[in-house]
Motif scaffolding. Sequence first.
Motif, PDB file in Angstrom:
ATOM      1  N   SER A  84      11.463  11.534  -4.646  1.00 60.73           N
ATOM      2  CA  SER A  84      11.543  10.090  -4.844  1.00 60.73           C
ATOM      3  C   SER A  84      10.112   9.576  -4.829  1.00 60.73           C
ATOM      4  N   PHE A  85       9.673   9.069  -5.959  1.00 61.92           N
ATOM      5  CA  PHE A  85       8.244   8.754  -6.136  1.00 61.92           C
ATOM      6  C   PHE A  85       8.048   7.335  -6.627  1.00 61.92           C
ATOM      7  N   THR A  86       7.076   6.645  -6.075  1.00 60.44           N
ATOM      8  CA  THR A  86       6.602   5.383  -6.649  1.00 60.44           C
ATOM      9  C   THR A  86       5.109   5.510  -6.853  1.00 60.44           C
ATOM     10  N   GLY A  87       4.653   5.192  -8.055  1.00 58.18           N
ATOM     11  CA  GLY A  87       3.223   5.296  -8.334  1.00 58.18           C
ATOM     12  C   GLY A  87       2.980   5.091  -9.818  1.00 58.18           C
ATOM     13  N   SER A  88       1.885   5.623 -10.292  1.00 65.16           N
ATOM     14  CA  SER A  88       1.505   5.370 -11.684  1.00 65.16           C
ATOM     15  C   SER A  88       2.352   6.203 -12.645  1.00 65.16           C
ATOM     16  N   THR A  89       2.454   5.727 -13.878  1.00 63.19           N
ATOM     17  CA  THR A  89       3.213   6.451 -14.900  1.00 63.19           C
ATOM     18  C   THR A  89       2.575   7.813 -15.159  1.00 63.19           C
ATOM     19  N   ALA A  90       1.240   7.877 -15.127  1.00 65.97           N
ATOM     20  CA  ALA A  90       0.556   9.154 -15.381  1.00 65.97           C
ATOM     21  C   ALA A  90       0.960  10.193 -14.337  1.00 65.97           C
ATOM     22  N   THR A  91       0.950   9.800 -13.059  1.00 68.32           N
ATOM     23  CA  THR A  91       1.339  10.751 -12.010  1.00 68.32           C
ATOM     24  C   THR A  91       2.831  11.064 -12.104  1.00 68.32           C
ATOM     25  N   GLY A  92       3.643  10.073 -12.473  1.00 69.91           N
ATOM     26  CA  GLY A  92       5.086  10.300 -12.666  1.00 69.91           C
ATOM     27  C   GLY A  92       5.345  11.400 -13.687  1.00 69.91           C
ATOM     28  N   ALA A 135      -5.416  14.270   0.883  1.00 75.11           N
ATOM     29  CA  ALA A 135      -6.490  13.558   0.199  1.00 75.11           C
ATOM     30  C   ALA A 135      -6.221  13.648  -1.300  1.00 75.11           C
ATOM     31  N   ASN A 136      -4.988  13.310  -1.678  1.00 73.05           N
ATOM     32  CA  ASN A 136      -4.541  13.396  -3.082  1.00 73.05           C
ATOM     33  C   ASN A 136      -4.486  14.831  -3.582  1.00 73.05           C
ATOM     34  N   ASP A 137      -4.318  15.780  -2.636  1.00 70.22           N
ATOM     35  CA  ASP A 137      -4.362  17.184  -3.064  1.00 70.22           C
ATOM     36  C   ASP A 137      -3.072  17.957  -2.785  1.00 70.22           C
ATOM     37  N   LEU A 138      -2.106  17.353  -2.082  1.00 64.83           N
ATOM     38  CA  LEU A 138      -0.901  18.120  -1.749  1.00 64.83           C
ATOM     39  C   LEU A 138       0.330  17.695  -2.545  1.00 64.83           C
ATOM     40  N   GLY A 139       0.193  16.626  -3.321  1.00 65.09           N
ATOM     41  CA  GLY A 139       1.358  16.085  -4.040  1.00 65.09           C
ATOM     42  C   GLY A 139       2.045  17.120  -4.913  1.00 65.09           C
ATOM     43  N   ALA A 140       1.274  17.821  -5.708  1.00 67.07           N
ATOM     44  CA  ALA A 140       1.869  18.774  -6.652  1.00 67.07           C
ATOM     45  C   ALA A 140       2.551  19.922  -5.912  1.00 67.07           C
ATOM     46  N   MET A 141       1.947  20.331  -4.787  1.00 68.10           N
ATOM     47  CA  MET A 141       2.549  21.430  -4.021  1.00 68.10           C
ATOM     48  C   MET A 141       3.894  20.987  -3.423  1.00 68.10           C
ATOM     49  N   SER A 169       7.726  13.031   3.990  1.00 64.01           N
ATOM     50  CA  SER A 169       7.089  11.936   3.257  1.00 64.01           C
ATOM     51  C   SER A 169       5.580  12.109   3.247  1.00 64.01           C
ATOM     52  N   LYS A 170       4.988  11.503   2.219  1.00 63.64           N
ATOM     53  CA  LYS A 170       3.530  11.589   2.070  1.00 63.64           C
ATOM     54  C   LYS A 170       3.004  10.257   1.560  1.00 63.64           C
ATOM     55  N   PRO A 171       2.280   9.526   2.411  1.00 62.25           N
ATOM     56  CA  PRO A 171       1.697   8.262   1.947  1.00 62.25           C
ATOM     57  C   PRO A 171       0.479   8.516   1.061  1.00 62.25           C
ATOM     58  N   ALA A 172      -0.028   7.435   0.466  1.00 59.40           N
ATOM     59  CA  ALA A 172      -1.270   7.545  -0.297  1.00 59.40           C
ATOM     60  C   ALA A 172      -2.430   7.721   0.680  1.00 59.40           C
ATOM     61  N   PRO A 173      -3.460   8.459   0.294  1.00 57.94           N
ATOM     62  CA  PRO A 173      -4.562   8.761   1.216  1.00 57.94           C
ATOM     63  C   PRO A 173      -5.312   7.527   1.704  1.00 57.94           C
ATOM     64  N   ALA A 211       9.365  12.207  -0.272  1.00 56.34           N
ATOM     65  CA  ALA A 211       9.177  10.764  -0.512  1.00 56.34           C
ATOM     66  C   ALA A 211       7.682  10.521  -0.655  1.00 56.34           C
ATOM     67  N   ILE A 212       7.258  10.187  -1.856  1.00 51.72           N
ATOM     68  CA  ILE A 212       5.816  10.024  -2.125  1.00 51.72           C
ATOM     69  C   ILE A 212       5.549   8.570  -2.487  1.00 51.72           C
ATOM     70  N   THR A 213       4.631   7.953  -1.756  1.00 55.45           N
ATOM     71  CA  THR A 213       4.436   6.495  -1.884  1.00 55.45           C
ATOM     72  C   THR A 213       2.986   6.157  -2.233  1.00 55.45           C
ATOM     73  N   PRO A 214       2.788   4.989  -2.849  1.00 56.21           N
ATOM     74  CA  PRO A 214       1.447   4.554  -3.241  1.00 56.21           C
ATOM     75  C   PRO A 214       0.829   3.606  -2.207  1.00 56.21           C
ATOM     76  N   TRP A 215      -0.305   3.019  -2.562  1.00 60.52           N
ATOM     77  CA  TRP A 215      -1.086   2.252  -1.586  1.00 60.52           C
ATOM     78  C   TRP A 215      -0.882   0.737  -1.673  1.00 60.52           C
ATOM     79  N   ASN A 216       0.001   0.258  -2.526  1.00 59.79           N
ATOM     80  CA  ASN A 216       0.094  -1.214  -2.664  1.00 59.79           C
ATOM     81  C   ASN A 216       1.049  -1.864  -1.663  1.00 59.79           C
TER      82      ASN A 216
END
Length: 467
Positions: free
Chosen positions: A216-224, A199-205, A167-171, A140-145
């Motif tokens: 399950s991800f919420t965030g920018s289209t680019a990261t999606g 610190a925005n470095d483990l998402g891909a792993m 789960s992994k929140p935004a840094p 579960a990967i979430t953004p900062w808003n």
Amino acid sequence: MEAFNLLIDGQMMPGAMTMEVINPATGKWLADCPRADAEQLNEAVAAAKRAFPAWAKLTYAARRAMIHAIAGALSARIEEFAHLLTSEQGKPLHEAIKEMYGSIAILKMLSSIELPDEVLKDTATETVLRHRTPLGVVAAITPWNTPMTLLMVKITSALVAGNTVVSKPAPTTPLTNLRFAEICQAHLPAGVFNMITDANDLGAMLTSHPDIAKVSFTGSTATGKRIVESTANSLKRLTLELGGNDAAIVLDDADLKSVAPKLFAGAMMNAGQVCLAIKRVYVHESQYDELCDELARLADAAVVDDGAKQGTQIGPLQNKMQYDKVRALIEETRHAGKIIAGGSFPDGPGYFIRPTIVRDIDDQARLVREEQFGPVLPVLSYSNVEDAIARANDTEYGLGGTVWSADSERALAVARRVNSGTVWVNTHMVLQPDVPAGGAKQSGMGVELGAEGIAEFTQSHIVYVAK
Ligand code: ADP
């Protein structure tokens, strides 16, 4: 403030490293926060994998009881969480309190939905059954808003359906999530829910990890898009809730006195940092000047300050990077349109931007084409409604949208033609735990919330029985 820790295998533990969290209203240090390394990520996934079989075997009722206990514990600490949320995220306290109530409602209502076994067919010769089985470990990967709400949507759906979670929140907004992990630790079996920070470095792993069954991800289209690539080799299940460039279409019979404040709030809530915020307004030429003036008046009157102060309507941008992006976009817009309110940046140290209203701007300007994700709103005029619908739909995004009119039947006919996952008529941002929401086009894949949202955390398992 008491120390923050990761949650791995039922234990609150320090990170391999630490990092700083900044209060965006002051630009200054707020707290130290753990930062996990690759080894801790692997431990968290392994713990979730070990915990999965026993958790999956429980009934919905048993899992729901634990989620309701978490909701109860969170309810007792709304004030504390809301203050922490404002100080790490920036939003005004009243918005933070609303986010906490929303989070609790999601925990309770979403976990009350059950996906029972179904008999799809029962004839003289055969019975066809459908079971829904959990998938395994969910990332579960979430953004900062909206860090709390979005975490709740993901983990409630995942857990109630029998999955375990990392789960992994935004840094820049990990603190409320880590406090929440403490509550989970007290109410869930070890390993069922794990939280790591980076610190925005483990998402891909995490998304490419072989033992993750679904992201399950919420965030920018680019990261999606990056996540789609990183999950392709194992065909992981995906739910993506991405960017939006939602249009508000104001029909020529709308009562602007009542509609303008709603448009303003819909564009400026959380300083415009909402995927479903109103990002463009289309208004009939006969009402163009009046609406522009009204929105500019509201922008000039808005109180922009530290969200912790009483009376603040709009807080700072959440982080320096977003502040720089929106500021650059406003600077560029000075040449593309006419700024009639805002366009100024109160002196620091916080990341404040005055709400900005732009008129006489071309459809091709970057502020109109791209998602601004900040407190700046372009207002465009149209002469016929067909044109307004076509321009509203002329975008790669399709998350939400609104239609405003004194005649709701007329508005509904327009709303049906807005190419997006959700559209509201004469209201905005109503999201209910039992109603699915998702994005069209490049705004996402799949849906969240409702039975349909929970179904995405299961495998449809069909059994044919011959008679
Ligand atoms: P922003 O660009 O506004 O920070 P992102 O969509 O990149 O928004 O961030 C949302 C979440 O995705 C954050 O938790 C972030 O750490 C995480 N993230 C960033 N890059 C990746 C990636 N390549 N894979 C998975 N998650 C990522």
